[in-house]
Design a protein around this motif. Sequence first.
Motif, PDB file in Angstrom:
ATOM      1  N   ALA A 279       0.862  -1.181   0.000  1.00  0.00           N
ATOM      2  CA  ALA A 279       0.000   0.000   0.000  1.00  0.00           C
ATOM      3  C   ALA A 279       0.899   1.232   0.000  1.00  0.00           C
TER       4      ALA A 279
ATOM      5  N   ILE B   1       0.189   4.212   0.361  1.00  0.00           N
ATOM      6  CA  ILE B   1      -0.177   5.188   1.382  1.00  0.00           C
ATOM      7  C   ILE B   1       0.627   4.993   2.670  1.00  0.00           C
ATOM      8  N   CYS B   2       1.124   3.779   2.901  1.00  0.00           N
ATOM      9  CA  CYS B   2       1.875   3.534   4.133  1.00  0.00           C
ATOM     10  C   CYS B   2       3.254   4.195   4.121  1.00  0.00           C
TER      11      CYS B   2
ATOM     12  N   SER C  75      -0.403   1.059  10.175  1.00  0.00           N
ATOM     13  CA  SER C  75      -0.122  -0.256   9.611  1.00  0.00           C
ATOM     14  C   SER C  75       0.739  -1.079  10.560  1.00  0.00           C
ATOM     15  N   LEU C  76       1.707  -0.416  11.161  1.00  0.00           N
ATOM     16  CA  LEU C  76       2.593  -1.097  12.117  1.00  0.00           C
ATOM     17  C   LEU C  76       1.817  -1.543  13.357  1.00  0.00           C
TER      18      LEU C  76
ATOM     19  N   LYS D 283      -3.255  -2.287  11.549  1.00  0.00           N
ATOM     20  CA  LYS D 283      -4.523  -1.746  11.035  1.00  0.00           C
ATOM     21  C   LYS D 283      -4.419  -1.392   9.557  1.00  0.00           C
ATOM     22  N   ARG D 284      -5.550  -0.939   8.979  1.00  0.00           N
ATOM     23  CA  ARG D 284      -5.540  -0.402   7.624  1.00  0.00           C
ATOM     24  C   ARG D 284      -4.648   0.846   7.629  1.00  0.00           C
ATOM     25  N   GLY D 285      -4.035   1.138   6.479  1.00  0.00           N
ATOM     26  CA  GLY D 285      -3.134   2.280   6.417  1.00  0.00           C
ATOM     27  C   GLY D 285      -3.867   3.589   6.172  1.00  0.00           C
ATOM     28  N   ASN D 286      -4.726   3.981   7.091  1.00  0.00           N
ATOM     29  CA  ASN D 286      -5.410   5.268   6.964  1.00  0.00           C
ATOM     30  C   ASN D 286      -4.601   6.343   7.692  1.00  0.00           C
TER      31      ASN D 286
ATOM     32  N   CYS E 210      -6.458   5.819  -0.013  1.00  0.00           N
ATOM     33  CA  CYS E 210      -6.970   4.953   1.056  1.00  0.00           C
ATOM     34  C   CYS E 210      -8.480   5.041   1.165  1.00  0.00           C
TER      35      CYS E 210
ATOM     36  N   LYS F 242      -1.460  -7.060  18.265  1.00  0.00           N
ATOM     37  CA  LYS F 242      -2.171  -6.879  17.001  1.00  0.00           C
ATOM     38  C   LYS F 242      -1.206  -6.432  15.897  1.00  0.00           C
ATOM     39  N   SER F 243      -0.102  -5.822  16.290  1.00  0.00           N
ATOM     40  CA  SER F 243       0.933  -5.439  15.318  1.00  0.00           C
ATOM     41  C   SER F 243       1.412  -6.629  14.495  1.00  0.00           C
TER      42      SER F 243
ATOM     43  N   LEU G 226      -0.126  -8.143  10.108  1.00  0.00           N
ATOM     44  CA  LEU G 226       0.340  -8.169   8.718  1.00  0.00           C
ATOM     45  C   LEU G 226       1.366  -9.276   8.471  1.00  0.00           C
TER      46      LEU G 226
ATOM     47  N   GLU H  81     -10.755  -6.474   7.499  1.00  0.00           N
ATOM     48  CA  GLU H  81     -10.569  -5.094   7.023  1.00  0.00           C
ATOM     49  C   GLU H  81      -9.124  -4.844   6.630  1.00  0.00           C
ATOM     50  N   VAL H  82      -8.212  -5.522   7.276  1.00  0.00           N
ATOM     51  CA  VAL H  82      -6.792  -5.378   6.927  1.00  0.00           C
ATOM     52  C   VAL H  82      -6.472  -6.161   5.648  1.00  0.00           C
TER      53      VAL H  82
ATOM     54  N   PHE I  16      -7.615  -4.439   2.600  1.00  0.00           N
ATOM     55  CA  PHE I  16      -7.032  -3.111   2.330  1.00  0.00           C
ATOM     56  C   PHE I  16      -5.738  -3.231   1.534  1.00  0.00           C
ATOM     57  N   TYR I  17      -4.916  -4.208   1.876  1.00  0.00           N
ATOM     58  CA  TYR I  17      -3.576  -4.305   1.297  1.00  0.00           C
ATOM     59  C   TYR I  17      -3.579  -5.206   0.070  1.00  0.00           C
TER      60      TYR I  17
END
Lengths: 455, 170
Positions: A168, A170-171, A180-181, A184-187, A355, B33-34, B37, B71-72, B75-76
């Motif tokens: 992504a 955007i990250c 993201s780290l 989560k989604r990269g918003n 995003c 949670k990190s 990915l 959702e993750v 997204f990617y």
Amino acid sequence: MGRKLLLEHINVPGINTLDVYRQNGGYRAVEKALKTLTPDEVVEEVKKSGLRGRGGAGFPTGMKWSFLAKPEGVARYMVCNADESEPGTFKDRYLMTHIPHALIEGMIVSSFALGANTSYIYVRGEMMPQIRILEKAIAEAKNAGFLGKNILGTGYDLELYVQPGGGAYICGEETALLESLEGKRGNPRIKPPFPAIAGLYGCPTVVNNVESIAAVVPIINDGGEEYAKIGIGRSTGTKLISASGNLVRPGVYEIELGLPVEEFIYSDEWCGGIANGKRLKATVAGGSSVPVLPANLTLKLANGEPRLMSYESLSEGGFATGTMLGSGGFIAFDEDQCIVRNTWNFSRFYHHESCGQCSPCREGTGWMEKVLHRLEYGLGKMSDIDLLVNVAKNIEGNTICPLGDAAAWPVASAIKHFRDEFEWHVNEPAKALKTNYGLANYAEPIAKAEVTTGN
Amino acid sequence: MLKVEEQQPVQFSSALIEKFGEIVKRYPEGKHKSALLPILHETQAELGWLSSEAMDKVAAYLNIQDIEVYEVASFYSMYFLKPQGKFVMEVCRTGPCCLVGAEKIMDHLENKLGVKEGEVTADGLFSWRGVECLAACGYAPVLQIGPEYTFYENLTEQKVDDLINDLRNK
């Protein structure tokens, strides 16, 4: 040859290993910083060096570090942004592939300066081979006592981890990277608060680009003042330039800032000119997000003086006649390339990578892609050209993060400098499908009257 | 298309679970949670794609809601939410690569494999797609193949043919 600070030993066999890296002066900066300097003194050297963020924004690194909040008993984090995804940019991949320890050494010194005991290198997920290289290098550094508990007996502890992204663009925006780290989604986040106050896990955090962090090593070794002597004006030091497109020798080059653009493109020491004996039509000098310039404005400023590879010279003339150094992603277009097609291609990229948080960007990037597609495929109307300008204007400045601007500028600048080529696509749709507009007058000397009509 | 046994419960190997355990250790307490990915990458490397059953198991492992994984994963762009060929050939389709022939490479792949972008060959071996900038513009055109994301640079139609033959014989 210009001075090399980052790539000096790039051709030494085995430089990717700790032993060879150390034989060539590696990890001296860690020894010097941890044993003879205080964290604040390291920050001071970086400030003196004038180093500016190498990821694209060009913000002074030392100043960014000095903003870091240091509340008692709260962890601080150092995060490396290795999410290299700006079209035209591939320098960080190169550095991590060939000299991984330069980044790791820089991370140790930077983390020490900021008082971070846990640091992360966020690498774009597609760079799995580079992730493996970094993990191996980290293990080597740890074995040699440069990472872990009580580094070199100084009492300083640091754990360093590599985190893969998920694909992504955007990250690369620092707050999206932090999201993201956190899994989560990269918003991107709304700022303030900035990461220096509330970053990773809500703690004070500094995020720096790979090249910026690697540059800390020579700054500590030689001193910030020595580093600042290289380059020109407020563009100090060296910069990695990723050269791509229709060049004889594309690749990654380390230049001293201030090198004339013409020399960079045509000299045999650098890119060796335009491939296949063709002529230069246009360039994107700093990654896809910066304004595209025709050949004439690439090589010379509006006043006729040579344009230089520096933050100031590339942006000279603002958006009327200038562009930006950005990430140093230098893309050259030969006379056979179609500006409309490339602009459509970039718009598709930004649409794909938006995003979706902010309506102007989510919707606007899609509209621009759609309108550019119909212009490229012979279905455009003359009013589409101004429509694109209008959409770009309504995205710019109206989004949480700079992706909106990054999507708008390539379109706005392409129309600004190449409007006749867009009009030709409308007037001659059948021709535009079969052939291209060619070099036209884009390499001709600039008429003074034209120069003054910027917006 | 591949036959998908949707109802089949997903099994994670013990090696995979062990990797999860190593990954989770990288983060401060309570911030596991990190690991999402990297864990999804490892899961996809083992299973080839991420079914909802696989994602639910990841959620259970990390003790987070299923939706936090969906959702993750959606997204990617690297996560596959439907089955792919054994070898997914991902060709960079962004500006610099197109200046030196990426579109021709994609046309050639489509003809050679006989499937459209995103589809899987009848033998289940290959699928292909265009992806956005892979940060290798100086070696364009380029393609990558996961899960190790091996890179193939300065592509020509001949190089693509050779690569496909090599992979077929693997």
